[in-house]
Design an enzyme around this catalytic site. Structure first.
Site, PDB file in Angstrom:
ATOM      1  NE  ARG A   1       9.477  -4.913  -3.935  1.00  0.00           N
ATOM      2  CZ  ARG A   1      10.140  -5.662  -4.800  1.00  0.00           C
ATOM      3  NH1 ARG A   1      10.319  -6.955  -4.534  1.00  0.00           N
ATOM      4  NH2 ARG A   1      10.629  -5.154  -5.904  1.00  0.00           N
TER       5      ARG A   1
ATOM      6  CG  HIS B   1      -9.032  -7.508  26.775  1.00  0.00           C
ATOM      7  ND1 HIS B   1      -7.859  -6.869  27.143  1.00  0.00           N
ATOM      8  CD2 HIS B   1     -10.030  -6.607  27.030  1.00  0.00           C
ATOM      9  CE1 HIS B   1      -8.128  -5.668  27.591  1.00  0.00           C
ATOM     10  NE2 HIS B   1      -9.442  -5.468  27.538  1.00  0.00           N
ATOM     11  CG  ASP B   2      -4.424  -6.480  22.744  1.00  0.00           C
ATOM     12  OD1 ASP B   2      -5.226  -5.936  23.532  1.00  0.00           O
ATOM     13  OD2 ASP B   2      -3.921  -5.881  21.776  1.00  0.00           O
TER      14      ASP B   2
ATOM     15  CB  THR C   1       7.588  28.141 -15.190  1.00  0.00           C
ATOM     16  OG1 THR C   1       7.687  28.835 -16.442  1.00  0.00           O
ATOM     17  CG2 THR C   1       8.617  28.709 -14.224  1.00  0.00           C
ATOM     18  CG  HIS C   2       3.332  26.820 -16.701  1.00  0.00           C
ATOM     19  ND1 HIS C   2       2.133  26.693 -16.039  1.00  0.00           N
ATOM     20  CD2 HIS C   2       3.769  28.080 -16.477  1.00  0.00           C
ATOM     21  CE1 HIS C   2       1.852  27.835 -15.441  1.00  0.00           C
ATOM     22  NE2 HIS C   2       2.829  28.691 -15.683  1.00  0.00           N
TER      23      HIS C   2
ATOM     24  CD  GLN D   1     -11.339   3.909  29.859  1.00  0.00           C
ATOM     25  OE1 GLN D   1     -12.320   4.273  30.507  1.00  0.00           O
ATOM     26  NE2 GLN D   1     -11.206   2.682  29.411  1.00  0.00           N
TER      27      GLN D   1
ATOM     28  CB  SER E   1      10.542  -8.582 -18.325  1.00  0.00           C
ATOM     29  OG  SER E   1       9.340  -8.006 -18.829  1.00  0.00           O
TER      30      SER E   1
ATOM     31  CE  LYS F   1      12.341   1.965 -20.998  1.00  0.00           C
ATOM     32  NZ  LYS F   1      10.980   1.427 -20.767  1.00  0.00           N
TER      33      LYS F   1
ATOM     34  CG  ASN G   1      12.348   1.371 -17.012  1.00  0.00           C
ATOM     35  OD1 ASN G   1      12.455   2.058 -18.017  1.00  0.00           O
ATOM     36  ND2 ASN G   1      11.974   0.099 -17.044  1.00  0.00           N
TER      37      ASN G   1
ATOM     38  CD  GLU H   1       8.606   4.680 -12.533  1.00  0.00           C
ATOM     39  OE1 GLU H   1       8.556   5.228 -13.641  1.00  0.00           O
ATOM     40  OE2 GLU H   1       8.726   3.439 -12.394  1.00  0.00           O
TER      41      GLU H   1
ATOM     42  CD  GLU I   1      -4.384   5.135  17.361  1.00  0.00           C
ATOM     43  OE1 GLU I   1      -4.828   6.281  17.538  1.00  0.00           O
ATOM     44  OE2 GLU I   1      -4.059   4.368  18.296  1.00  0.00           O
ATOM     45  NE  ARG I   2      -5.131  -3.424  17.708  1.00  0.00           N
ATOM     46  CZ  ARG I   2      -4.692  -4.180  18.721  1.00  0.00           C
ATOM     47  NH1 ARG I   2      -3.663  -4.982  18.539  1.00  0.00           N
ATOM     48  NH2 ARG I   2      -5.269  -4.112  19.906  1.00  0.00           N
ATOM     49  CB  VAL I   3      -3.387  -0.561   9.588  1.00  0.00           C
ATOM     50  CG1 VAL I   3      -2.940  -0.486   8.135  1.00  0.00           C
ATOM     51  CG2 VAL I   3      -4.133  -1.859   9.865  1.00  0.00           C
TER      52      VAL I   3
END
Length: 438
Positions: free
Chosen positions: A4, A71-72, A143-144, A215, A266, A271, A273, A278, A312-314
């Site tokens: 997606r 072991h890839d 501001t604020h 290494q 729905s 609306k 939105n 977001e 790191e794979r993620v």
């Protein structure tokens, strides 16, 4: 990253197929280097270059072998060696897995950054265009969350433009930092390969050598990549949050595009939105949170462990894909942003002219009053106007004998000129856009 939120070009960069292709690019570059050093015969190198390839069938074979080897890298080496036959024995000669993985990962990250930098350049064009389009569109600065003083809508875009120039520089710096490789063997001591092999290999791949790698390539480099992505995502979220606020019904000064046929709710057909903004906010949170494990990956045991590998794979593909996606979302939102200048004017009027209070304060001080005296007079009239229906701040001042003993009506008229707040807009634009501004 789920489909997606994956755009095709970045998805391909982080695909399994491209990963194995980059591994093969490294292995072939090493073979070419061995050939130059006299270790691999010309005919063997020619056969390796001509016969090795990565396609869907090869990926399937690698994954099949990985189920056996667990072991890839070894599964990959066996799969491509099968394509060559006897001369396949020269593939991966003298290397350790990290030589291939880390050097190839640098190629992938560099490719990823090239695309992200292009995205930022496109966003900069849109920001600049809107900065000039809305340069003179007056609105209330807040501001604020409360009305402060007038500004122009274009100034918001100029501010974002300047920030994304910094984000582009951060991504460019990260590209420089991660564009290193290592072909130095177990624990990085070149025990089975000469340093000349690394020099030749990395020159072929247009990478710099890691001066000392043990290494693995040190993970502070990857953390810099991730933090550059996280900061860029946070800047995108800042834009998205601003638009979300401006789209609120009681504000409605700007609105993200709403396509023909789009449905907002729905249950409530009326609306519109800010779902795109977001989504930008949500994915920015994911990217930002992924930068923390990247920094935790810096700490590995001794000369190497693989606690960073699963992380790191993620985080690397997910964050790169998500940033590419929300950069393009932001570009699309800003290109077709719906702006309501008339509502900006109406919202300014809700302050009843109170935003001129600072200028009245200065004018009274210049007439000789102490700052505290002037502040009390201005505040008194400001509160009176705020608490009295249909009484504007300027009218309250005109009705105050003390104020009128210091300021004439003509002086008040000049003070209550909104253009006095905007007289230095050109100065700011010149600083941001330089010679491009005219």
């Amino acid at each position: 990253m789920i489909k997606r939120y994956t755009l095709p070009e970045m998805g391909n960069i982080w695909s399994e197929k491209n990963k194995f292709q980059k591994w093969l690019d490294v292995e072939i570059a090493v073979c070419k280097a061995w050939n130059k050093l006299g270790k691999i015969p010309d005919e063997a190198l020619k056969e390796i270059i001509e016969k090795t390839h990565i396609d869907d069938e090869t990926v399937e074979r690698i994954n099949e072998l990985d189920k056996v080897y667990n072991h890839d890298v070894l599964a990959f080496v066996s799969a491509v060696a099968e394509q060559v036959g006897e001369n396949g024995r020269y593939i991966h000669l003298g290397l350790t897995s990290s030589d291939v993985i880390d050097t190839a990962l640098a190629l992938i990250m560099r490719e990823s950054l090239d695309l992200l930098i292009k995205d930022v350049e496109k966003l900069l064009e849109v920001l600049k265009e809107n900065a000039f389009k809305y340069k003179n569109t007056v609105m209330m600065g807040r501001t604020h969350g409360v009305h402060a003083e007038p500004m122009t809508f274009g100034l918001k875009f100029a501010l974002w433009y300047e920030e994304f120039k910094r984000n582009k520089k951060r991504l460019e710096n990260a590209r420089e930092v991660i564009s290193v490789g290592t072909i130095s063997g177990a624990v990085g001591t070149y025990s089975n390969i000469p340093p000349e092999l690394e020099e030749l290999t990395l020159k072929e791949l247009n990478l710099k050598p890691e001066p000392v790698a043990n290494q693995v390539i040190q993970r502070d480099r990857h953390a810099e990549y991730m933090t550059a992505l996280a900061i860029t995502a946070s800047s995108l979220e800042k834009i998205a949050v601003e638009i979300r606020h401006l789209q609120r019904t009681e504000v409605l000064e700007a609105q993200e595009p709403f396509k023909k046929g789009q449905r907002g709710s729905s249950a409530m057909p009326h609306k519109k939105n800010p779902i795109t903004c977001e989504r930008i906010t949500g994915l920015a949170r994911v990217i930002r949170s992924n930068s923390l494990p990247a920094m935790e990956d810096i700490t590995l045991w001794h000369e190497r462990d693989i606690s960073h590998s699963s992380v790191e794979r993620v985080i690397l593909p997910d964050s790169s894909i998500a940033l590419d996606y929300i950069l393009n979302l932001t570009i699309n939102v800003l290109k077709d942003l719906v702006v309501y200048p008339e509502n900006m004017k109406k919202n300014m009027d809700k302050s009843k002219g109170l935003y001129f209070s600072s200028k009245v304060l200065v004018a009274l001080v210049e007439k000789g009053l102490s700052r505290d005296q002037a502040y009390d007079i201005v505040q008194r009239n400001a509160m009176k106007a705020w608490d009295t229906e249909n009484l504007m701040f300027k009218e309250a001042l005109l009705q105050d004998p003390e104020v009128m003993s210091y300021l004439s009506k003509e002086e008040l008229d000049k003070i209550f000129d909104v253009n006095e707040f905007l007289k230095n807009i050109d100065y700011i634009y010149n600083r941001v856009f330089g010679r491009e501004y005219s």
